[in-house]
Motif scaffolding. Structure first.
Motif, short mmCIF file in Angstrom:
data_model
loop_
_atom_site.label_atom_id
_atom_site.label_comp_id
_atom_site.label_asym_id
_atom_site.label_seq_id
_atom_site.Cartn_x
_atom_site.Cartn_y
_atom_site.Cartn_z
N LEU A 1 36.50 40.56 27.18
CA LEU A 1 36.54 39.32 27.97
C LEU A 1 35.57 39.38 29.14
O LEU A 1 34.89 38.39 29.47
N GLU A 2 35.46 40.54 29.78
CA GLU A 2 34.51 40.68 30.91
C GLU A 2 33.08 40.55 30.42
O GLU A 2 32.23 39.99 31.11
N SER B 1 35.94 36.94 34.99
CA SER B 1 36.19 37.89 36.07
C SER B 1 37.35 38.80 35.68
O SER B 1 38.13 38.51 34.76
N LEU B 2 37.50 39.92 36.41
CA LEU B 2 38.57 40.88 36.11
C LEU B 2 39.94 40.23 36.29
O LEU B 2 40.84 40.40 35.44
N ALA B 3 40.12 39.48 37.37
CA ALA B 3 41.43 38.87 37.64
C ALA B 3 41.76 37.84 36.57
O ALA B 3 42.88 37.79 36.04
N ARG B 4 40.78 36.99 36.21
CA ARG B 4 41.04 35.94 35.22
C ARG B 4 41.32 36.56 33.85
O ARG B 4 42.22 36.11 33.13
N ALA B 5 40.53 37.58 33.47
CA ALA B 5 40.74 38.21 32.17
C ALA B 5 42.11 38.91 32.12
O ALA B 5 42.83 38.83 31.11
N THR B 6 42.49 39.60 33.20
CA THR B 6 43.79 40.28 33.24
C THR B 6 44.93 39.27 33.15
O THR B 6 45.91 39.46 32.40
N ASP C 1 42.17 32.72 39.41
CA ASP C 1 41.33 33.88 39.70
C ASP C 1 42.02 34.89 40.61
O ASP C 1 41.34 35.70 41.26
N GLN C 2 43.37 34.85 40.66
CA GLN C 2 44.13 35.83 41.42
C GLN C 2 44.72 36.86 40.47
O GLN C 2 45.17 36.52 39.37
N ALA D 1 28.25 33.48 27.55
CA ALA D 1 28.06 34.85 28.02
C ALA D 1 26.72 35.41 27.55
O ALA D 1 26.03 36.13 28.29
N ARG D 2 26.32 35.06 26.30
CA ARG D 2 25.02 35.53 25.80
C ARG D 2 23.87 34.97 26.63
O ARG D 2 22.92 35.68 27.00
#
Length: 412
Positions: A120-121, A126-131, A159-160, A193-194
């Motif tokens: 996902l990253e 972002s890390l928060a959104r993917a988590t 995004d938290q 993303a590409r």
């Protein structure tokens, strides 16, 4: 007729139950609700079975999936709405107390699938959104996480980093998008993303190109400075060599002077007076003659030039005669056609001319006595039209004819 829905008097939206009305009031702060005999729309896609509550929602579904066939089942699912609000029972109170007490428990970041998180990253999340997406989608798959992000893009806490009680397992909601929608959205996000990666790579390439240009300039400047220093070093070295050579010469001169003074001392001679000047070359007085000296004429100079040519090449009589005949041809052509420039201009680098005249000492000098002059750095012998003197040419022709026919020319 019994009411089939609740209608918001502020915005006109239809709601199925009092629970939806309460949620709508909390989100929008609207408080003007009343019963309506209009039923909430239930437009169902015949292809995938997705229900849509408005024409806008069905249009959005068509745009996402390409499905265009819908069935209106509003009347089939329409039921009279109940205005009674259910009272919380003891079980709910107990659950509320448990929820309240759980808030006091330690909150931690939930564990998610690291492989799915990295994927996902890499797609640009972002890390928060993917988590958050993986946690609430149950770590099922990338498509499920993308589906959750699509449905909750407008959430303020999207995004938290999510936090859950340390000993509580949150049950993941089921995805509501169809597999086709999830696949299209995932493809769109991968494409995004590409493109982002390509843009970042182009930016890095531009930075690398700037760095290469800067390094190239620095190398050129360093090379220039090094060459300048080398040039200065060579100049200083040559100067030092010259000074050393000058000192060596001065030592040799002093040594010679000392040796000379020592020899005079051994011979019993007085020291040499440095102020006395020594005559360098004895002066020879010319004998005066009472007879006047007559300057040599042009014809005599030509005769002497031809005689010198024969003497210098007496070992090859054939070459000498050929040179005389070639010179006679040049002079005859000019005398017969004085206006033709081609006869008055001779290329000295011509192989034939070099073999016959140019390579023999005295050949070019004879042509110069006839009036020819070297031009263009000696590449041509040229006789200007205004400098053509027929008397000189006739005299030259006579001397050449005599040199060719007289067997004793140049011997006596």
């Amino acid at each position: 007729m019994a009411g089939l829905s609740l209608k918001c008097g502020d915005c006109g939206v239809l709601l199925k139950s009092t629970e939806e009305a309460r949620e709508h009031a909390e989100l929008t702060s609207h408080s003007n609700f009343f019963e309506s005999t209009e039923a909430v729309l239930n437009i169902v896609c015949t292809t995938c079975g997705k229900p849509c509550r408005s024409k806008t929602e069905s249009d959005l579904h068509t745009k996402r999936t390409g499905h265009t066939d819908f069935v209106d089942k509003t009347l089939e699912s329409a039921k009279p709405i109940s205005m009674e609000v259910p009272k919380p029972d003891a079980e709910l109170d107990e659950h509320a107390d448990t929820s309240h007490s759980s808030q006091l428990e330690e909150m931690i970041v939930p564990e998610v699938d690291k492989k799915l998180l990295e994927e996902l990253e890499s797609m640009g999340f972002s890390l928060a959104r993917a988590t958050r997406a993986l946690h609430f989608s149950g770590n099922a798959s990338v498509e499920a996480a993308v589906n959750w992000v699509v449905e909750h893009e407008d959430d303020p806490e999207i995004d938290q980093m999510p936090l859950v009680p340390a000993n509580t397992k949150v049950e993941a909601p089921k995805p509501t998008l169809t597999p086709e929608e999830v696949k299209l959205k995932a493809q769109e996000l991968r494409e995004r993303a590409r493109k982002k990666k390509e843009e970042e790579e182009k930016q890095r390439e531009r930075e690398r190109e700037k760095e290469r240009i800067r390094i190239g300039k620095e190398l050129l400047e360093a090379k220039r400075i090094e060459e300048e220093q080398e040039r200065k070093r060579l100049i200083a070295l040559r100067k030092a060599e010259k000074e050393e050579e000058q000192r060596a010469r001065e030592k040799i001169r002093q040594k010679l002077e000392e040796d000379k003074a020592e020899r005079r001392r051994r011979l019993g001679l007085p020291p040499e007076d440095p102020a006395a000047a020594k005559p360098s070359v004895p002066v020879v007085q010319e004998k005066k003659t009472s007879l006047p000296i007559r300057p040599a004429t042009k014809a005599e100079q030509m005769r002497e030039c031809l005689r010198s040519l024969k003497q210098n090449h007496k070992e090859d009589d054939t070459k000498v005669k050929r040179a005389f005949q070639t010179l006679l041809t040049y002079i005859g052509n000019v005398a017969k056609n004085p206006s033709e420039e081609k006869f008055r201009k001779i290329r000295t680098t011509n192989p034939s001319f070099q073999e016959r005249v140019g390579s023999l000492k005295g050949g070019i000098e004879f042509l110069e006595l006839c009036g020819f002059e070297k031009i263009e750095e000696g590449e041509f012998l040229f006789l200007a039209r205004d400098k053509v003197e027929m008397a000189v040419l006739n005299s030259a022709g006579s001397e050449l004819d005599s040199a060719i026919k007289n067997p004793y020319f140049g011997i006596l």
